[in-house]
Enzyme design. Structure first.
Site, PDB file in Angstrom:
ATOM      1  N   SER A  63       0.857  -1.192   0.000  1.00  0.00           N
ATOM      2  CA  SER A  63       0.000   0.000   0.000  1.00  0.00           C
ATOM      3  C   SER A  63       0.889   1.238   0.000  1.00  0.00           C
ATOM      4  O   SER A  63       1.620   1.500   0.962  1.00  0.00           O
ATOM      5  CB  SER A  63      -0.901   0.011   1.228  1.00  0.00           C
ATOM      6  OG  SER A  63      -1.496   1.287   1.326  1.00  0.00           O
ATOM      7  N   HIS A  85      -1.121  -1.147  -4.310  1.00  0.00           N
ATOM      8  CA  HIS A  85      -2.416  -0.760  -3.764  1.00  0.00           C
ATOM      9  C   HIS A  85      -2.390   0.745  -3.477  1.00  0.00           C
ATOM     10  O   HIS A  85      -1.463   1.250  -2.849  1.00  0.00           O
ATOM     11  CB  HIS A  85      -2.645  -1.563  -2.482  1.00  0.00           C
ATOM     12  CG  HIS A  85      -3.971  -1.357  -1.842  1.00  0.00           C
ATOM     13  ND1 HIS A  85      -5.111  -2.027  -2.245  1.00  0.00           N
ATOM     14  CD2 HIS A  85      -4.356  -0.563  -0.808  1.00  0.00           C
ATOM     15  CE1 HIS A  85      -6.136  -1.656  -1.489  1.00  0.00           C
ATOM     16  NE2 HIS A  85      -5.701  -0.761  -0.608  1.00  0.00           N
ATOM     17  N   ASP A  95      -4.562   3.874  -1.900  1.00  0.00           N
ATOM     18  CA  ASP A  95      -5.687   4.231  -1.037  1.00  0.00           C
ATOM     19  C   ASP A  95      -6.148   5.652  -1.287  1.00  0.00           C
ATOM     20  O   ASP A  95      -5.439   6.611  -0.986  1.00  0.00           O
ATOM     21  CB  ASP A  95      -5.272   4.083   0.433  1.00  0.00           C
ATOM     22  CG  ASP A  95      -5.128   2.635   0.834  1.00  0.00           C
ATOM     23  OD1 ASP A  95      -6.065   1.862   0.577  1.00  0.00           O
ATOM     24  OD2 ASP A  95      -4.069   2.273   1.387  1.00  0.00           O
ATOM     25  N   MET A 139      -8.776   8.479  -0.281  1.00  0.00           N
ATOM     26  CA  MET A 139      -9.690   8.839   0.822  1.00  0.00           C
ATOM     27  C   MET A 139     -10.158  10.276   0.637  1.00  0.00           C
ATOM     28  O   MET A 139      -9.382  11.143   0.238  1.00  0.00           O
ATOM     29  CB  MET A 139      -8.954   8.717   2.158  1.00  0.00           C
ATOM     30  CG  MET A 139      -8.330   7.346   2.388  1.00  0.00           C
ATOM     31  SD  MET A 139      -7.664   7.214   4.044  1.00  0.00           S
ATOM     32  CE  MET A 139      -6.827   5.620   3.945  1.00  0.00           C
ATOM     33  N   HIS A 187      -8.120   1.649  -4.444  1.00  0.00           N
ATOM     34  CA  HIS A 187      -9.133   1.389  -3.406  1.00  0.00           C
ATOM     35  C   HIS A 187      -9.817   2.715  -3.079  1.00  0.00           C
ATOM     36  O   HIS A 187      -9.233   3.574  -2.423  1.00  0.00           O
ATOM     37  CB  HIS A 187      -8.399   0.800  -2.178  1.00  0.00           C
ATOM     38  CG  HIS A 187      -9.268   0.527  -1.006  1.00  0.00           C
ATOM     39  ND1 HIS A 187      -8.761   0.255   0.247  1.00  0.00           N
ATOM     40  CD2 HIS A 187     -10.627   0.464  -0.874  1.00  0.00           C
ATOM     41  CE1 HIS A 187      -9.750   0.036   1.097  1.00  0.00           C
ATOM     42  NE2 HIS A 187     -10.891   0.181   0.440  1.00  0.00           N
ATOM     43  N   MET A 198     -12.010   4.876  -1.090  1.00  0.00           N
ATOM     44  CA  MET A 198     -12.717   5.068   0.181  1.00  0.00           C
ATOM     45  C   MET A 198     -13.315   6.464   0.135  1.00  0.00           C
ATOM     46  O   MET A 198     -12.870   7.396   0.813  1.00  0.00           O
ATOM     47  CB  MET A 198     -11.734   4.897   1.352  1.00  0.00           C
ATOM     48  CG  MET A 198     -11.375   3.438   1.611  1.00  0.00           C
ATOM     49  SD  MET A 198      -9.838   3.265   2.545  1.00  0.00           S
ATOM     50  CE  MET A 198      -8.661   3.516   1.231  1.00  0.00           C
ATOM     51  N   MET A 245     -11.978  -5.733   4.525  1.00  0.00           N
ATOM     52  CA  MET A 245     -11.170  -4.832   5.355  1.00  0.00           C
ATOM     53  C   MET A 245     -10.890  -5.495   6.705  1.00  0.00           C
ATOM     54  O   MET A 245     -11.807  -5.987   7.364  1.00  0.00           O
ATOM     55  CB  MET A 245     -11.906  -3.505   5.603  1.00  0.00           C
ATOM     56  CG  MET A 245     -12.013  -2.588   4.404  1.00  0.00           C
ATOM     57  SD  MET A 245     -10.443  -2.145   3.615  1.00  0.00           S
ATOM     58  CE  MET A 245      -9.513  -1.389   4.963  1.00  0.00           C
ATOM     59  N   ASP A 268      -7.076  -6.333   3.566  1.00  0.00           N
ATOM     60  CA  ASP A 268      -6.411  -5.027   3.659  1.00  0.00           C
ATOM     61  C   ASP A 268      -6.464  -4.498   5.084  1.00  0.00           C
ATOM     62  O   ASP A 268      -7.539  -4.215   5.604  1.00  0.00           O
ATOM     63  CB  ASP A 268      -7.127  -4.055   2.696  1.00  0.00           C
ATOM     64  CG  ASP A 268      -6.494  -2.674   2.651  1.00  0.00           C
ATOM     65  OD1 ASP A 268      -5.396  -2.495   3.203  1.00  0.00           O
ATOM     66  OD2 ASP A 268      -7.107  -1.779   2.039  1.00  0.00           O
TER      67      ASP A 268
HETATM   68  C1  DX5 Z   1      -6.648   1.557   5.379  1.00  0.00           C
HETATM   69  C2  DX5 Z   1      -6.125   1.321   3.976  1.00  0.00           C
HETATM   70  C3  DX5 Z   1      -5.063   0.280   3.929  1.00  0.00           C
HETATM   71  C4  DX5 Z   1      -3.787   0.660   4.637  1.00  0.00           C
HETATM   72  C5  DX5 Z   1      -3.030  -0.586   4.984  1.00  0.00           C
HETATM   73  O1  DX5 Z   1      -7.677   2.485   5.322  1.00  0.00           O
HETATM   74  O2  DX5 Z   1      -7.185   0.918   3.121  1.00  0.00           O
HETATM   75  O3  DX5 Z   1      -4.770  -0.073   2.586  1.00  0.00           O
HETATM   76  O4  DX5 Z   1      -2.979   1.494   3.870  1.00  0.00           O
HETATM   77  O5  DX5 Z   1      -1.946  -0.228   5.770  1.00  0.00           O
HETATM   78  P1  DX5 Z   1      -1.334  -1.206   6.867  1.00  0.00           P
HETATM   79  O6  DX5 Z   1      -0.853  -2.415   6.154  1.00  0.00           O
HETATM   80  O7  DX5 Z   1      -0.245  -0.387   7.465  1.00  0.00           O
HETATM   81  O8  DX5 Z   1      -2.448  -1.530   7.839  1.00  0.00           O
HETATM   82 ZN    ZN Z   2      -6.653   0.025   1.107  1.00  0.00          ZN
END
Ligand code: DX5
Ligand code: ZN
Length: 215
Positions: free
Chosen positions: A7, A32, A34, A36, A65, A67, A136, A174
């Protein structure tokens, strides 16, 4: 062997291109990303321009991903930027079929995610339809949180269902997965493991990814 998806949220943002190339060289299978929006989750991260920069830096497929509260508003711009996979959350999608079709209409692979509080029944009916289902294992919003055990029975239910139906849907997990606990999600049948701090926080990316592949 599970695919490993570092990630990028846990990478050094001042050296993103270099970090992407480093995990590629270290044996990662996809990256990956993220996204947000400060509404669906209480944090802000990155948008399509940054995905475009990553796409230039690496040959690895980009696993985006979303969010965000209105994921379908952003699908086209992320595909244009280079997304190969797009995941949307069941919690904010009213019409799952329309969401999957919208992603696929841009030639992208479509994936569905659920939060720790959402029952597996929200995604299980889509096992023969979605290209991937993301469970998740932390409350989304931040990297570096602890792995939540309630993801394991969900993964097991979905992998049993895959076997029963012959579905080729990938199962992704994840949050909070590192080299020292990855065997638990692999035993539950996961195909794609996301790891942020577990990889970018490690001294040696190659060694860490090799240990994860070996689990
Ligand atoms: C959380 C994200 C994850 C996160 C994972 O909201 O969707 O992808 O980056 O990070 P680690 O592996 O550090 O939990
Ligand atoms: Zn993620």
């Amino acid at each position: 062997m599970a695919l490993i998806a570092p990630s990028i949220l846990a990478a050094d943002f001042g050296r993103l291109a270099e970090e992407a190339r480093a995990v590629e060289l270290a044996g990662a299978d996809l990256i990956h990303v993220d996204v947000m929006d400060g509404h669906f989750v209480p944090n802000l991260t990155l948008g399509p321009d940054l995905v475009g920069a990553l796409d230039k830096a690496t040959e690895l497929p980009l696993d985006v991903h979303l969010m965000v509260e209105n994921p379908l508003d952003f699908v086209e711009s992320f595909v244009r930027a280079g997304a190969d996979w797009i995941t949307v959350h069941c919690e904010v999608v009213d019409d799952v079929e329309a969401a999957l079709s919208a992603i696929e209409s841009h030639g992208c692979r479509a994936s569905l995610a659920i939060n720790p509080a959402t029952p597996v029944e929200a995604v299980s009916p889509w096992i023969e339809r979605a290209a991937m289902i993301l469970i998740m294992s932390v409350v989304p919003g931040f990297g570096g949180q602890s792995f939540m055990e309630n993801s394991l029975p969900k993964l097991q239910t979905l992998s049993d269902l895959k076997e029963k139906t012959g579905s080729e849907c990938l199962l992704e997990v994840d949050g909070g997965v590192k080299a020292d606990n990855i065997s638990r999600v692999v035993e539950a049948g996961v195909d794609v493991v996301v790891s942020g701090s577990g990889i970018f926080g490690a001294a040696d990316y190659s060694e860490t990814i090799a240990a994860m592949h070996a689990a």
